[in-house]
Design a protein around this motif. Structure first.
Motif, PDB file in Angstrom:
ATOM      1  N   ASN A   1       0.841  -1.368   0.048  1.00 17.54           N
ATOM      2  CA  ASN A   1      -0.125  -0.162   0.006  1.00 17.54           C
ATOM      3  C   ASN A   1       1.048   1.295  -0.008  1.00 17.54           C
ATOM      4  O   ASN A   1       1.795   1.425   0.823  1.00 17.54           O
ATOM      5  N   ALA A   2       0.676   2.209  -1.129  1.00 17.95           N
ATOM      6  CA  ALA A   2       1.522   3.310  -1.315  1.00 17.95           C
ATOM      7  C   ALA A   2       0.675   4.380  -1.579  1.00 17.95           C
ATOM      8  O   ALA A   2       0.980   5.169  -2.745  1.00 17.95           O
ATOM      9  N   THR A   3      -0.239   4.670  -0.797  1.00 19.74           N
ATOM     10  CA  THR A   3      -1.262   5.737  -1.165  1.00 19.74           C
ATOM     11  C   THR A   3      -1.149   7.098  -0.750  1.00 19.74           C
ATOM     12  O   THR A   3      -1.983   8.122  -1.010  1.00 19.74           O
ATOM     13  N   GLY A   4       0.018   7.387   0.077  1.00 15.81           N
ATOM     14  CA  GLY A   4       0.275   8.490   0.412  1.00 15.81           C
ATOM     15  C   GLY A   4      -0.825   9.179   1.367  1.00 15.81           C
ATOM     16  O   GLY A   4      -1.361   8.489   1.970  1.00 15.81           O
ATOM     17  N   THR A   5      -0.667  10.598   1.310  1.00 14.04           N
ATOM     18  CA  THR A   5      -1.514  11.256   2.361  1.00 14.04           C
ATOM     19  C   THR A   5      -2.403  12.338   1.456  1.00 14.04           C
ATOM     20  O   THR A   5      -3.235  13.171   2.249  1.00 14.04           O
ATOM     21  N   TRP A   6      -2.089  12.773   0.373  1.00 20.74           N
ATOM     22  CA  TRP A   6      -2.597  13.895  -0.466  1.00 20.74           C
ATOM     23  C   TRP A   6      -4.023  14.030  -0.436  1.00 20.74           C
ATOM     24  O   TRP A   6      -4.652  15.027  -0.249  1.00 20.74           O
ATOM     25  N   GLU A   7      -4.629  12.773  -0.521  1.00 17.43           N
ATOM     26  CA  GLU A   7      -6.044  12.784  -0.825  1.00 17.43           C
ATOM     27  C   GLU A   7      -6.916  12.802   0.559  1.00 17.43           C
ATOM     28  O   GLU A   7      -8.056  12.737   0.505  1.00 17.43           O
ATOM     29  N   ARG A   8      -5.979  13.012   1.893  1.00 15.14           N
ATOM     30  CA  ARG A   8      -6.907  13.271   3.113  1.00 15.14           C
ATOM     31  C   ARG A   8      -6.243  14.499   3.923  1.00 15.14           C
ATOM     32  O   ARG A   8      -5.695  14.315   4.768  1.00 15.14           O
ATOM     33  N   PRO A   9      -6.484  15.746   3.391  1.00 17.75           N
ATOM     34  CA  PRO A   9      -6.128  17.124   3.847  1.00 17.75           C
ATOM     35  C   PRO A   9      -6.867  17.047   5.333  1.00 17.75           C
ATOM     36  O   PRO A   9      -8.087  16.415   5.466  1.00 17.75           O
TER      37      PRO A   9
END
Ligand code: FAD
Length: 361
Positions: A131-139
């Motif tokens: 899983n490499a979904t980062g954080t950008w989509e959850r401000p």
């Protein structure tokens, strides 16, 4: 339903590093492993960064494995320069990233030991998951009383596109991290007034960001995720590297630096001691949280709100590796995490079963 050995979710720096190491381990793209990415094109979160964040002003983007980045001779916005590099990388290693594909959820499959990765484009069944979904989509927007009453504009770092639209305006910037500092660099020359609000006194990085400091801060965040807490930001462990222009503007009063306000009013922000600041815009540089809601059915979360991770492995389910998460949430950390995750997954799965012969080593 398609069967693969490993599914990689996300194709930013972390996911691409994972995919590269899967390929090196002898897995064929789109047959033995699949990379699913929600972005409209290559680049991960870099696609969405603002135009004035350039290859010169950004802290530094680490090379992806196996293909050094030839940095442009003249500064270019990172939102085009990095995607171009990632696109070349995907082509060079034939990674066949599938996009735009949003993974809705990952759950236990009916067949023993397999995970089902469900998307609008169909379902993949995998023995391992990166899983490499980062954080950008959850401000993350903190709650403040009165926020909804504000008559001006409010936006989060995730929606910031540059300072031009704030020319001549009174702007309040909330947050003590790197994004706030990056935006202040832009805003100081154009805004009519800038107030910078931080929860705690500024925690500045003492001295340069050298290898030793890097290691120490990674250790702090690694310990948090080992305990199952939310990782927290990198700056919370390193201290903030304050750009000179921002330091000077604080010094000479062009930026009014102050502690957190108590509420938002229709005209601006206010403190319980009677102070207030009028504003046309409030910029929430208040960070992000890991985008991991799709992993909900696997029940990985601890009471501390985070997922307990040892190295890159989810303690509750060793088939699941989180990269670009916690201590590996930087371009350099994401790179290393890709290699670690593939090695540990291979060991855990007792080797990869490939449709093609696996090279030795
Ligand atoms: P991302 O680049 O966010 O990639 C995640 C990918 O997963 C995206 O393409 C997304 O679309 C996809 N995705 C998300 N959810 C799903 C889903 N459910 N299904 C399918 N796909 C999904 N780091 C540095 O090292 N140097 C810097 O100078 C630096 N500057 C920064 C400046 C700013 C303003 C910010 C916010 C961060 C900065 N960072 C920097 C941090 C760095 O950008 C990240 O740590 C790193 O790029 C994250 O890479 P990633 O692969 O983990 O995530």
């Amino acid at each position: 339903m398609r069967d693969v050995e490993v599914a990689v979710i996300g194709a930013g720096q972390a996911g691409l590093s994972g995919a590269y190491h899967l390929r090196r381990a002898g897995l064929a793209p789109d047959r033995d492993f699949v990379v699913l990415d929600h972005g409209a094109g290559p680049g991960g979160a870099w696609r969405n960064r603002w135009d004035t964040l350039t290859t010169e002003t950004v802290n530094g983007v680490h090379d992806l494995p196996g293909m050094p980045w030839t940095r442009p001779a003249r500064p270019r916005p990172v939102n085009t320069a990095v995607p171009a590099y990632f696109a070349a990388f995907e082509r060079a290693f034939d990674l066949r990233v599938r996009r735009p594909v949003r993974v809705r959820r990952v759950r236990e499959g009916p067949a023993t030991g397999r995970l089902l990765v469900e998307t609008a484009d169909g379902t993949w069944s995998a023995r391992g998951l990166i899983n490499a979904t980062g954080t950008w989509e959850r401000p993350f927007w903190p709650y403040y009383q009165g926020s909804r009453s504000f008559r001006g504009r409010q936006l989060h770092t995730a929606g910031y596109r540059g300072a031009a639209e704030f020319a001549g305006q009174r702007v309040v910037v909330v947050g003590g991290g790197g994004s706030a500092a990056d935006m202040l660099v832009d805003l100081v020359p154009v805004a009519s007034a800038v107030t910078w609000v931080t929860r705690r006194p500024l925690d500045l990085m003492p001295g340069p960001f050298d290898e030793e400091r890097g290691r120490a801060s990674v250790a702090v965040i690694a310990e948090r995720v080992r305990r199952g807490h939310l990782p927290g930001s990198v700056v919370s462990a390193t201290g903030l590297a304050l750009p000179t222009v921002v330091a000077e503007a604080v010094e000479d009063g062009r930026i009014a630096l102050t502690r957190s306000f108590d509420r938002v009013t229709p005209e601006g922000v206010a403190w319980d001691d009677g102070r207030s600041v009028a504003a046309d815009a409030i910029l929430w540089a208040t960070g992000f949280r890991p985008s991991v809601a799709h992993l909900g059915p696997l029940d990985l979360r601890e009471r501390g709100g985070g997922i307990r991770v040892e190295g890159t492995r989810a303690v509750a389910d060793p088939r699941v590796h989180l990269i670009g998460y916690g201590p590996t949430a930087s371009t350099i950390g994401a790179n290393r995490a890709g290699r670690t995750a593939v090695r540990e997954l291979r060991d855990h799965l007792g080797g990869f079963r490939t449709a093609t012969p696996t090279p030795a080593g």
